[in-house]
Design an enzyme around this catalytic site. Structure first.
Site, short mmCIF file in Angstrom:
data_model
loop_
_atom_site.label_atom_id
_atom_site.label_comp_id
_atom_site.label_asym_id
_atom_site.label_seq_id
_atom_site.Cartn_x
_atom_site.Cartn_y
_atom_site.Cartn_z
N ARG A 99 0.86 -1.19 0.00
CA ARG A 99 0.00 0.00 0.00
C ARG A 99 0.89 1.23 0.00
O ARG A 99 1.69 1.44 0.92
CB ARG A 99 -0.91 0.00 1.23
CG ARG A 99 -1.75 1.28 1.36
CD ARG A 99 -2.63 1.24 2.59
NE ARG A 99 -3.30 2.52 2.80
CZ ARG A 99 -3.05 3.37 3.80
NH1 ARG A 99 -2.12 3.07 4.70
NH2 ARG A 99 -3.70 4.51 3.91
N HIS A 143 -2.81 11.34 0.62
CA HIS A 143 -2.32 10.99 1.95
C HIS A 143 -1.69 12.24 2.55
O HIS A 143 -0.48 12.40 2.59
CB HIS A 143 -1.30 9.85 1.84
CG HIS A 143 -1.01 9.16 3.14
ND1 HIS A 143 -1.24 7.82 3.35
CD2 HIS A 143 -0.51 9.63 4.31
CE1 HIS A 143 -0.89 7.48 4.57
NE2 HIS A 143 -0.43 8.56 5.19
N GLU A 189 -7.28 8.64 6.14
CA GLU A 189 -7.62 9.27 7.43
C GLU A 189 -8.29 10.63 7.24
O GLU A 189 -7.87 11.64 7.81
CB GLU A 189 -6.39 9.38 8.33
CG GLU A 189 -5.89 8.04 8.83
CD GLU A 189 -4.81 8.16 9.89
OE1 GLU A 189 -4.38 9.30 10.20
OE2 GLU A 189 -4.36 7.12 10.40
N ASN A 330 -7.32 2.34 9.84
CA ASN A 330 -6.06 2.47 10.56
C ASN A 330 -6.39 2.40 12.05
O ASN A 330 -7.24 3.14 12.53
CB ASN A 330 -5.37 3.79 10.24
CG ASN A 330 -4.98 3.92 8.79
OD1 ASN A 330 -5.08 2.97 8.02
ND2 ASN A 330 -4.53 5.10 8.39
N TYR A 332 -4.81 2.10 16.08
CA TYR A 332 -3.65 2.20 16.95
C TYR A 332 -3.97 2.10 18.44
O TYR A 332 -3.16 1.61 19.20
CB TYR A 332 -2.90 3.51 16.69
CG TYR A 332 -2.16 3.52 15.38
CD1 TYR A 332 -0.89 2.98 15.27
CD2 TYR A 332 -2.74 4.05 14.23
CE1 TYR A 332 -0.20 2.97 14.05
CE2 TYR A 332 -2.08 4.05 13.02
CZ TYR A 332 -0.80 3.51 12.94
OH TYR A 332 -0.14 3.48 11.74
N GLU A 398 -3.53 0.02 8.34
CA GLU A 398 -2.40 0.33 9.21
C GLU A 398 -2.63 -0.24 10.60
O GLU A 398 -3.67 0.00 11.21
CB GLU A 398 -2.18 1.85 9.37
CG GLU A 398 -1.73 2.56 8.12
CD GLU A 398 -1.48 4.05 8.37
OE1 GLU A 398 -1.25 4.42 9.54
OE2 GLU A 398 -1.52 4.82 7.40
#
Length: 513
Positions: A99, A143, A189, A330, A332, A398
Site C-alpha cells: 500500500r 495521503h 484518514e 487504521n 492504533y 495500518e
C-alpha cells in the site's frame, strides 16, 4: 484528561498481550492479503526533482512547526531512486500487497493541468515492478499532501472547487494505472486530516481559529473541519462514480476510503458516559460512514453542530450513498470517554461540539507510560461497524508500533504485537467479520507526520547518516517473513527468539536473516 486531538493524533507505543497459537499464512483464506504500507511524502524523497512541486506537507515540514519534530521529506528514505531494491525486499519477504500513495504534485505539479511525464513514468515503473513480482499495488490518491498550488489558489479542501480537481486527478490515475491497480483508496484518514489540519491546526495545512496548541495564521475551527470532510466525501463520491461508469467494466477494480478508527469505551457504566461514547463514534467514524451507507450525517452531529454542518442535496446524498466498495481502517489505540457539558464560554469547534472528554485506555497495564492497544478492542470495534453499518469489506490498512528510531534491530515488542494482532484477525474471520487484508505500518522507517525521524514504525531500519540509506532488517521483518512463508512461529519458538534477543536499551545490531 486528554482532549480528542491530543489523543487522536498521539501515535504511541503499543503493548500487545495474550497468548496466540502457532500461526502461518496457510491458516488464513487464500484471498486474504498480507502487506505493508507507506505513503509518498514519507518515503519517496526527490521532493525537488523531475518536475515535482510542493504539497502542503512540504510547506508544513519546512516551517518547523514549533520544534515538534526535526527534518522534512526532501530526501526521506529515497524510495524514488531505490524502488527496485525495495520491491525486491518485499518479494523476498513474501508480501501479497504494498500500500503506497501517489504524490498528486509529482503527477500533476500544479494540481490541475499538464501531467508531469517523469512523475507518470515513476509510478508506472513502480507499479510494473510490483506486479512483475506478484505484489498487488494498493494505491491511495491523497495521503495528507494536496498540492500547495491548490491550497494557495482557493484553500484546498476548504473550497468546493477541489471536488472537480480531485476528480480530474483521479481520472488520470485510473486511466494511466488502472489496468494494473485493482484497489484504490481516495483519501487516507479523512477524519484526522479534518480534525488536525483545520480544528487544532497541528497538521498540514495548519488552519484553525485561535488555539493554545498551534499558531495558525488563518482558518476557522467552527466551520472548516466540517467543510473539509464534506468536500472529501463529495470528491470521493465523484471519483467513485467516474470509476464505475468509465473504468470498472474493463478494469474490474474497487474504490474505497480510509479512516482512523479508535475504540471508544465509556469511562463508567452511567447512561451519560455510554451516550458520550456513542457521540464520539458518531463524530469520528459516523461522520463519514453514515453518509457512505445512509446518505446523511449522524443525528447527533446535526443536533450538536447545527447550521455549521453542511447538508447534502438529494443529488449529493444519492451520489455519496453506496460510493465505497470497501473501508480502509487504521487502528492504533483506544480511549475512555466521559460525558461533559459545553460551557457557554467555549468557542464552537469540532473538539467542543462532541461534549466529551477522553482518557487514554490503559487496560490492565498501568505500570508504564505506554498506551496499550489490545486486539480484543479492534475485534469489538469491527463487530460494532458490522452491526451499525452492514457487512462491507474491510482492509486493515495500518496497524503499527512505535519505538525509538535508534533502538535495537531486535524489536521484540513489535514482533509480539504483530503476532497478537494476526492471531486475533484469524479469530475475527472465524466469527464472520468481512476482513480482506492486513497491512503493517510501516514497511520502512519513514518520515513520520508527528514524529519526524525521531520515531520508528518500520520493519526495516535506515541509518540516515549512511549515504547509501541501506535497509537493515529488524527482527519484526524476519518474523513476518517466516510467517508469510509458512514457517511456524509458535510460542516456544518466539520464546527462544526472546531469549536470544537483546531488546532493552541496546545499541543497534543486525537481526538474523
Amino acid at each position: 484528561m486528554m482532549n480528542l486531538l491530543g489523543a487522536v493524533l498521539l501515535v504511541a507505543s503499543t503493548v500487545c498481550v495474550g497468548n496466540a497459537n502457532a500461526l502461518t499464512k496457510n491458516d488464513f483464506p487464500a484471498h486474504f492479503l498480507f502487506g505493508a504500507s507507506t505513503s509518498a511524502y514519507q518515503v519517496e524523497g526527490a521532493a525537488n526533482e523531475d518536475g515535482r512541486k510542493p504539497s502542503i506537507w512540504d510547506t508544513f515540514a519546512h516551517a518547523g512547526n514549533g520544534g515538534r519534530f526535526k527534518g522534512d521529506g526532501d530526501i526521506a528514505v529515497d524510495q524514488y531512486h531505490k524502488y527496485k531494491d525495495d520491491v525486491k525486499l518485499m518479494a523476498k519477504m513474501g508480501l501479497d500487497a504494498y500500500r503506497f500513495s501517489i504524490s498528486w504534485s509529482r503527477l500533476i505539479p500544479d494540481g490541475r493541468g499538464p501531467i508531469n511525464p517523469k512523475g507518470l513514468k515513476y509510478y508506472n515503473n513502480l507499479i510494473n515492478e510490483l506486479t512483475s513480482q506478484g505484489i498487488e499495488p494498493h494505491v491511495t490518491l491523497h495521503h495528507w499532501d494536496i498540492p500547495q498550488a491548490l491550497e494557495d489558489e482557493y484553500g484546498g479542501w476548504v473550497s468546493r472547487r477541489v471536488i472537480k480537481d480531485f476528480r480530474a486527478y483521479a481520472d488520470v490515475c485510473f486511466r494511466e494505472f488502472g489496468d494494473r491497480v485493482k484497489h484504490w483508496t481516495t483519501v487516507n484518514e479523512g477524519n484526522v486530516e479534518s480534525m488536525g489540519g483545520y480544528d487544532a491546526g497541528i497538521l498540514p495545512p495548519q488552519r484553525c481559529s485561535s488555539s493554545p496548541i498551534s499558531n495558525c495564521s488563518k482558518g476557522n475551527s467552527s466551520t472548516e473541519p466540517y467543510l473539509v470532510s464534506h468536500h472529501m466525501l463529495l470528491a470521493h463520491a465523484s471519483a467513485a462514480k467516474l470509476y464505475r461508469t468509465k473504468y470498472k467494466a474493463k478494469q474490474t477494480g474497487f474504490i474505497g476510503f480510509n479512516l482512523l478508527a479508535s475504540g471508544f469505551i465509556p469511562l463508567t457504566n452511567t447512561s451519560q458516559d455510554i451516550m458520550a461514547a456513542q457521540r464520539a463514534r458518531d463524530f469520528n467514524i459516523g461522520w463519514f460512514l453514515n453518509p457512505f451507507i445512509f446518505g446523511e450525517y449522524p443525528d447527533t452531529m446535526k443536533k450538536n453542530v447545527g447550521s455549521r454542518l453542511p447538508y447534502f442535496t438529494t443529488r449529493e446524498s444519492n451520489l455519496v450513498k453506496g460510493s465505497i466498495d470497501f473501508l480502509g481502517i487504521n487502528f492504533y489505540y483506544a480511549l475512555y470517554v466521559k460525558n461533559r457539558q459545553k460551557s457557554l464560554q467555549e468557542e464552537n469547534r469540532y473538539t467542543t461540539d462532541m461534549t466529551v472528554e477522553f482518557e487514554p485506555y490503559t487496560g490492565n497495564d498501568t505500570s508504564t507510560d505506554e498506551v496499550p492497544v489490545i486486539p480484543e478492542i479492534l475485534k469489538g470495534l469491527l463487530h460494532s461497524l458490522k452491526n451499525d453499518y452492514g457487512d462491507f469489506p474491510i482492509y486493515i490498512h495500518e496497524i503499527g508500533q512505535q519505538t525509538r528510531r535508534n533502538s535495537s534491530l531486535d524489536d521484540w515488542s513489535r514482533v509480539k504485537c504483530m503476532h497478537e494482532y494476526i492471531g486475533s484477525l484469524l479469530d475475527m474471520l472465524r466469527e464472520g467479520l468481512n476482513i480482506r487484508g492486513y497491512f503493517v505500518w510501516s514497511f520502512l522507517d519513514v518520515f513520520e507526520l508527528l514524529g519526524g525521524y525521531e520515531s520508528s514504525f518500520g520493519l526495516y531500519y535506515i541509518d540516515l547518516k549512511d549515504p547509501t540509506l541501506r535497509r537493515q532488517p529488524k527482527l519484526s521483518s524476519v518474523w513476518y517473513t517466516n510467517f508469510l512463508n509458512n514457517r511456524i512461529m509458535d510460542s516456544k519458538i518466539t520464546m527462544k527468539i526472546e531469549e536470544n534477543s537483546s531488546i532493552s536499551n541496546t545499541p543497534l545490531m543486525h537481526a538474523a536473516t
